[in-house]
Design a protein around this motif. Structure first.
Motif, PDB file in Angstrom:
ATOM      1  N   GLU A 142      20.048  25.974 -36.058  1.00  0.00           N
ATOM      2  CA  GLU A 142      20.729  25.495 -37.239  1.00  0.00           C
ATOM      3  C   GLU A 142      20.138  25.240 -38.562  1.00  0.00           C
ATOM      4  O   GLU A 142      20.611  25.416 -39.652  1.00  0.00           O
ATOM      5  N   ARG A 143      18.792  24.912 -38.523  1.00  0.00           N
ATOM      6  CA  ARG A 143      18.137  24.695 -39.697  1.00  0.00           C
ATOM      7  C   ARG A 143      17.333  25.987 -40.208  1.00  0.00           C
ATOM      8  O   ARG A 143      17.610  26.301 -41.395  1.00  0.00           O
ATOM      9  N   ALA A 144      16.540  26.414 -39.392  1.00  0.00           N
ATOM     10  CA  ALA A 144      15.631  27.249 -39.785  1.00  0.00           C
ATOM     11  C   ALA A 144      16.324  29.117 -39.688  1.00  0.00           C
ATOM     12  O   ALA A 144      16.111  29.947 -40.506  1.00  0.00           O
ATOM     13  N   ARG A 145      17.459  28.879 -38.982  1.00  0.00           N
ATOM     14  CA  ARG A 145      18.151  30.114 -38.979  1.00  0.00           C
ATOM     15  C   ARG A 145      17.369  31.397 -38.444  1.00  0.00           C
ATOM     16  O   ARG A 145      17.374  32.441 -39.305  1.00  0.00           O
ATOM     17  N   LEU A 146      16.659  31.282 -37.556  1.00  0.00           N
ATOM     18  CA  LEU A 146      15.583  32.125 -37.188  1.00  0.00           C
ATOM     19  C   LEU A 146      16.099  33.571 -36.645  1.00  0.00           C
ATOM     20  O   LEU A 146      17.188  33.168 -35.826  1.00  0.00           O
ATOM     21  N   GLN A 167      10.409  29.153 -25.650  1.00  0.00           N
ATOM     22  CA  GLN A 167      11.441  29.921 -24.603  1.00  0.00           C
ATOM     23  C   GLN A 167      12.571  30.301 -25.732  1.00  0.00           C
ATOM     24  O   GLN A 167      13.198  31.498 -25.506  1.00  0.00           O
ATOM     25  N   VAL A 168      13.035  29.304 -26.465  1.00  0.00           N
ATOM     26  CA  VAL A 168      14.155  29.513 -27.221  1.00  0.00           C
ATOM     27  C   VAL A 168      13.984  30.619 -28.237  1.00  0.00           C
ATOM     28  O   VAL A 168      14.712  31.681 -28.465  1.00  0.00           O
ATOM     29  N   ALA A 169      12.742  30.553 -29.034  1.00  0.00           N
ATOM     30  CA  ALA A 169      12.478  31.177 -30.053  1.00  0.00           C
ATOM     31  C   ALA A 169      12.365  32.853 -29.490  1.00  0.00           C
ATOM     32  O   ALA A 169      12.773  33.800 -30.127  1.00  0.00           O
ATOM     33  N   GLY A 170      11.681  33.189 -28.293  1.00  0.00           N
ATOM     34  CA  GLY A 170      11.686  34.402 -27.698  1.00  0.00           C
ATOM     35  C   GLY A 170      12.963  34.815 -27.292  1.00  0.00           C
ATOM     36  O   GLY A 170      13.236  36.088 -27.390  1.00  0.00           O
ATOM     37  N   ALA A 171      13.817  33.990 -27.015  1.00  0.00           N
ATOM     38  CA  ALA A 171      15.251  34.181 -26.486  1.00  0.00           C
ATOM     39  C   ALA A 171      15.935  34.847 -27.732  1.00  0.00           C
ATOM     40  O   ALA A 171      16.961  35.665 -27.481  1.00  0.00           O
ATOM     41  N   LEU A 172      15.722  34.328 -28.847  1.00  0.00           N
ATOM     42  CA  LEU A 172      16.259  34.699 -30.193  1.00  0.00           C
ATOM     43  C   LEU A 172      15.644  35.959 -30.497  1.00  0.00           C
ATOM     44  O   LEU A 172      16.100  36.536 -31.785  1.00  0.00           O
ATOM     45  N   GLY A 173      14.828  36.645 -30.019  1.00  0.00           N
ATOM     46  CA  GLY A 173      14.257  37.895 -30.318  1.00  0.00           C
ATOM     47  C   GLY A 173      12.971  37.742 -31.376  1.00  0.00           C
ATOM     48  O   GLY A 173      12.842  38.719 -32.257  1.00  0.00           O
ATOM     49  N   GLY A 192       6.084  32.836 -22.777  1.00  0.00           N
ATOM     50  CA  GLY A 192       6.525  33.585 -23.729  1.00  0.00           C
ATOM     51  C   GLY A 192       5.748  33.953 -25.253  1.00  0.00           C
ATOM     52  O   GLY A 192       6.142  34.680 -25.983  1.00  0.00           O
ATOM     53  N   ALA A 193       4.768  32.938 -25.446  1.00  0.00           N
ATOM     54  CA  ALA A 193       4.251  32.938 -26.572  1.00  0.00           C
ATOM     55  C   ALA A 193       3.275  34.277 -26.849  1.00  0.00           C
ATOM     56  O   ALA A 193       2.601  34.680 -25.711  1.00  0.00           O
ATOM     57  N   ASP A 194       3.606  35.122 -27.646  1.00  0.00           N
ATOM     58  CA  ASP A 194       2.645  36.302 -28.253  1.00  0.00           C
ATOM     59  C   ASP A 194       1.275  35.972 -28.546  1.00  0.00           C
ATOM     60  O   ASP A 194       0.378  36.742 -28.314  1.00  0.00           O
TER      61      ASP A 194
END
Length: 327
Positions: A142-146, A167-173, A192-194
């Motif tokens: 909602e804020r960063a609109r990743l 996990q959420v950031a990874g799921a967002l691609g 899931g961290a790269d």
């Protein structure tokens, strides 16, 4: 059903070992549009530590019951509360101030804040995800609109918010860079961290710059970590901080990269829980529960979260510290 309930009441601001006392209070009754929930599990968050220490004493009148995460079972519905029925398993983030908290056997809440509990989660897991999950969703979506293909830096990847954010950031691609102690690198990459950077080994900024910078910084630490965020941002990057800011910030560097800043105090809501539940159902998100304690041991849970313990050699657990209320 008994007309009373057990709670752990905050009776003094200050140290955990003297702040709480067990009490028997009247079991609440749901009003219009509200449901009464038997609390199966709750959890302890940094917000709870701040409240206990007295950081929000202007908003908190003692004695009181604190806590905000709930996973439990609906036992009674008030007038007009038609979204749920007794027996439904639910989870939610309770409002932060102004009503009884969740260190209790029962809790009343507006049904608009409640969502069906994801079937793949236990009550302990759901309670451990509510506040951190809502915080991460609001911060990154909602804020960063990743966006897909962007790079995000998550500070404190082994913590409750950090482990969910990876996990959420990874799921967002997104490509995920995180800071964590070296001993936690295998853990955060498993989430899931790269890229994992040891924040205890020195300055993280050159290492992030060597990657080409990041589009988004999620700050869970504050202080110098927040102050130096512009140094790792790509042009038009975004910073979301969930930490109180005790001193002024020099934003000249942020101006130089056209940065956008968001300062976040998460708000409850069913829509965010529903979105998180979809990630859980897809196997993209699972809370990390580092320790589970009974309701009577809330003080010990606070001590653990602060990094200490009454048990020799035991350190702060990874992920969340949950409270099994009826254990």
């Amino acid at each position: 059903m008994s007309a009373s309930m057990r709670v752990m009441e905050l009776v003094h601001f200050g140290d955990a070992d003297t702040a709480f006392a067990p009490r028997e209070l009247p079991r609440p009754t749901p009003g219009p549009g509200q449901v009464l929930v038997r609390v199966e599990a709750t959890s302890v968050n940094p917000l709870d530590l701040q409240t206990r220490r007295g950081d929000y004493r202007d908003q908190v009148a003692l004695p009181t019951v604190i806590g905000n995460d709930v996973s439990g079972v609906v036992v009674e519905c008030g007038p007009g509360a038609d979204d749920f029925r007794p027996g439904d398993e639910v989870w939610y983030l309770a409002p932060v101030f102004g009503q009884q908290g969740t260190y209790a056997e029962f809790h009343v809440v507006d049904q608009a804040l409640v969502a069906p509990k994801p079937a793949r989660l236990s009550h302990v897991e759901a309670a451990g995800l509510a506040l951190v999950g809502v915080t991460v969703w609001e911060a990154l979506v909602e804020r960063a609109r990743l966006r897909v293909g962007e790079r995000v830096l998550v500070h404190g990847g082994a913590g409750g918010v950090g482990s969910a954010a990876i996990q959420v950031a990874g799921a967002l691609g997104a490509e995920v860079v995180t800071t964590a102690r070296e001993r936690d690198h295998e853990f955060v990459t498993g989430l899931g961290a790269d890229v994992a950077i040891d924040f205890s080994a020195g300055d993280h900024v050159p290492q992030v710059r060597a990657l080409g910078g990041v589009d988004v910084v999620l700050d869970t630490v504050g202080g110098d970590t927040l102050s130096r965020s512009p140094e790792v941002l790509a042009d038009r990057g975004r910073v979301v901080s969930i930490v109180d800011i005790p001193r002024p910030q020099n934003l000249l560097a942020a101006w130089g990269v056209n940065a956008t800043y968001h300062f976040l105090f998460a708000s409850p809501g069913r829509a965010k829980l529903t979105a998180l539940g979809r990630l859980v159902d897809r196997g993209k998100l699972r809370p990390v529960i580092g320790s589970v304690l009974p309701l009577a041991d809330v003080a010990q849970a606070h001590t653990l979260l602060e990094g200490g313990s009454t048990d020799e050699g035991r350190r702060r657990p990874r992920g969340k510290i949950a409270i099994a209320v009826h254990r």
